[in-house]
Design a protein around this motif. Structure first.
Motif, PDB file in Angstrom:
ATOM      1  N   SER A 170     -19.807 -18.219 -24.189  1.00  0.00           N
ATOM      2  CA  SER A 170     -18.596 -18.809 -24.081  1.00  0.00           C
ATOM      3  C   SER A 170     -17.843 -19.071 -25.436  1.00  0.00           C
ATOM      4  CB  SER A 170     -18.239 -19.808 -23.107  1.00  0.00           C
ATOM      5  OG  SER A 170     -19.227 -20.802 -23.591  1.00  0.00           O
ATOM      6  N   TYR A 224     -14.311 -17.812 -27.031  1.00  0.00           N
ATOM      7  CA  TYR A 224     -13.352 -18.511 -27.270  1.00  0.00           C
ATOM      8  C   TYR A 224     -12.796 -18.539 -28.532  1.00  0.00           C
ATOM      9  CZ  TYR A 224     -10.074 -22.634 -26.628  1.00  0.00           C
ATOM     10  OH  TYR A 224      -9.239 -23.634 -26.685  1.00  0.00           O
ATOM     11  N   ILE A 238     -12.579 -28.014 -26.995  1.00  0.00           N
ATOM     12  CA  ILE A 238     -12.278 -26.982 -25.949  1.00  0.00           C
ATOM     13  C   ILE A 238     -11.443 -27.722 -24.855  1.00  0.00           C
ATOM     14  CG2 ILE A 238     -12.732 -25.166 -24.554  1.00  0.00           C
ATOM     15  CD1 ILE A 238     -14.565 -24.063 -26.291  1.00  0.00           C
ATOM     16  N   THR A 273     -14.510 -22.552 -19.318  1.00  0.00           N
ATOM     17  CA  THR A 273     -13.985 -21.720 -20.738  1.00  0.00           C
ATOM     18  C   THR A 273     -14.043 -20.378 -20.447  1.00  0.00           C
ATOM     19  OG1 THR A 273     -14.906 -23.544 -22.110  1.00  0.00           O
ATOM     20  CG2 THR A 273     -14.324 -21.319 -22.911  1.00  0.00           C
ATOM     21  N   LEU A 302     -10.390 -17.839 -20.213  1.00  0.00           N
ATOM     22  CA  LEU A 302     -10.306 -16.542 -21.178  1.00  0.00           C
ATOM     23  C   LEU A 302     -10.070 -15.566 -19.945  1.00  0.00           C
ATOM     24  CD1 LEU A 302     -13.349 -17.211 -23.456  1.00  0.00           C
ATOM     25  CD2 LEU A 302     -10.915 -17.420 -24.040  1.00  0.00           C
TER      26      LEU A 302
END
Length: 317
Positions: free
Chosen positions: A122, A126, A141, A164, A168
């Motif tokens: 992740s 990101y 984040i 996360t 996305l």
């Protein structure tokens, strides 16, 4: 199809096999959370919560009495393996290769078969989504997404990794396969204790070209210095010196004094950190340099006589 996010913490940062908790979060295909749990593990090792660097202690919120009553890694192995290898499941983590390294270290410690599985990161996805140069930790984040979580609880870190990925997918309207294709990202894999890191192949190619060009400039500078008629010292005779990636790709005015020191004291420059006697750090640390330093820390922990020095420390040799 399901998602499984996991996060691993070790009781001793110098001992990657000292796993004390494995946080797992399972979600359905719509990212609805089905299970969130911390699998506590007796690490069977000394505790060292001060990290592998001075003054970088991390509060892992450990209850030692609870851990002492918990199964050791061997007792948790079957459950962990079944989770990570479950069919029709996408496994993910944040900076996940470090978790897989700990998993392998503990598996080897107890002479157990390797847990072979694929995974995605992740943190990498990101970074690609944001177009950033450097990766970000879960705390940063979370701040950007306006999410609150309890950092360094394994199950909470796993949850933040899951959230996360959810952000996305929902923001881009892409599936995981779509994200991987969009950013040309390779899945990670653990097979027979060999780790294939999840990377952006586009980014890797660009970084390799930049690094290759930087190394060629350094070698050209060394060639020019060797042509000069200078009396060489002996302080680095027979020694090899590697530079952090951030230092190598910096402006020549930054790395030139270090390279001149190497040549004038009879040393040799190497672009391969695995073959160096001295490693010169830079004040900026990218993920590439951080990975190199973690590898070198592992070498020193195993007794190799490699010295990690700042530029200032190296120039005083």
């Amino acid at each position: 199809m399901k998602y499984l996010a996991f996060d691993i913490e070790a009781a001793n940062g110098f001992n990657p096999a000292s796993i004390c908790s494995v946080g797992i979060v399972i979600a359905d295909e719509n990212f609805e959370i089905l299970r969130k749990e911390n699998l506590w593990i007796n690490p069977r090792s000394k505790y060292n919560l001060n990290g592998t660097r001075p003054n970088v202690g991390i509060d892992l919120h450990l209850d030692k009495k609870l851990l002492e009553k918990s199964p050791d890694f061997k007792g948790r192995y079957d459950e962990i393996k079944s989770l990570l290898t479950a069919p029709d499941t996408i496994v993910l983590g944040h900076a996940v290769d470090s978790d897989v390294r700990m998993l392998n270290a503990a598996t080897k410690k107890y002479n157990l078969p390797c847990i072979n599985f694929e995974f995605i990161c992740s943190q990498l996805l990101y970074k690609c989504f944001k177009g950033d140069i450097n990766v970000k930790g879960l705390d940063k984040i979370a701040d950007e997404l306006g999410i609150k979580f309890q950092q360094h609880y394994s199950d909470e870190d796993a949850l933040m990794s899951m959230l996360t990925l959810k952000f996305l997918c929902f923001t881009t309207n892409l599936t995981v396969d779509g994200l991987l294709k969009e950013y040309n990202v390779r899945r990670g894999q653990n097979k027979d204790f060999e780790i294939t890191r999840p990377v952006s192949l586009t980014g890797q190619l660009s970084k390799k070209n930049i690094t290759k060009s930087a190394i060629e400039k350094i070698k050209k500078k060394i060639s020019q210095l060797n042509k000069e008629k200078i009396k060489k010292g002996q302080k680095l005779k027979g020694k090899t010196v590697a530079l952090s990636r951030d230092l190598e790709v910096a402006e020549e005015s930054v790395w030139a004094p270090v390279v001149e020191k190497i040549v004038r004291e009879g040393g040799e420059y190497t672009a391969k950190a695995g073959k160096c006697d001295f490693y010169v750090k830079f004040n900026e640390i990218s993920e590439s340099s951080a990975n190199r330093e973690r590898y070198l820390k592992m070498r020193t922990d195993m007794g190799d006589a490699v010295q990690l020095l700042t530029m200032e420390e190296f120039l005083k040799i």
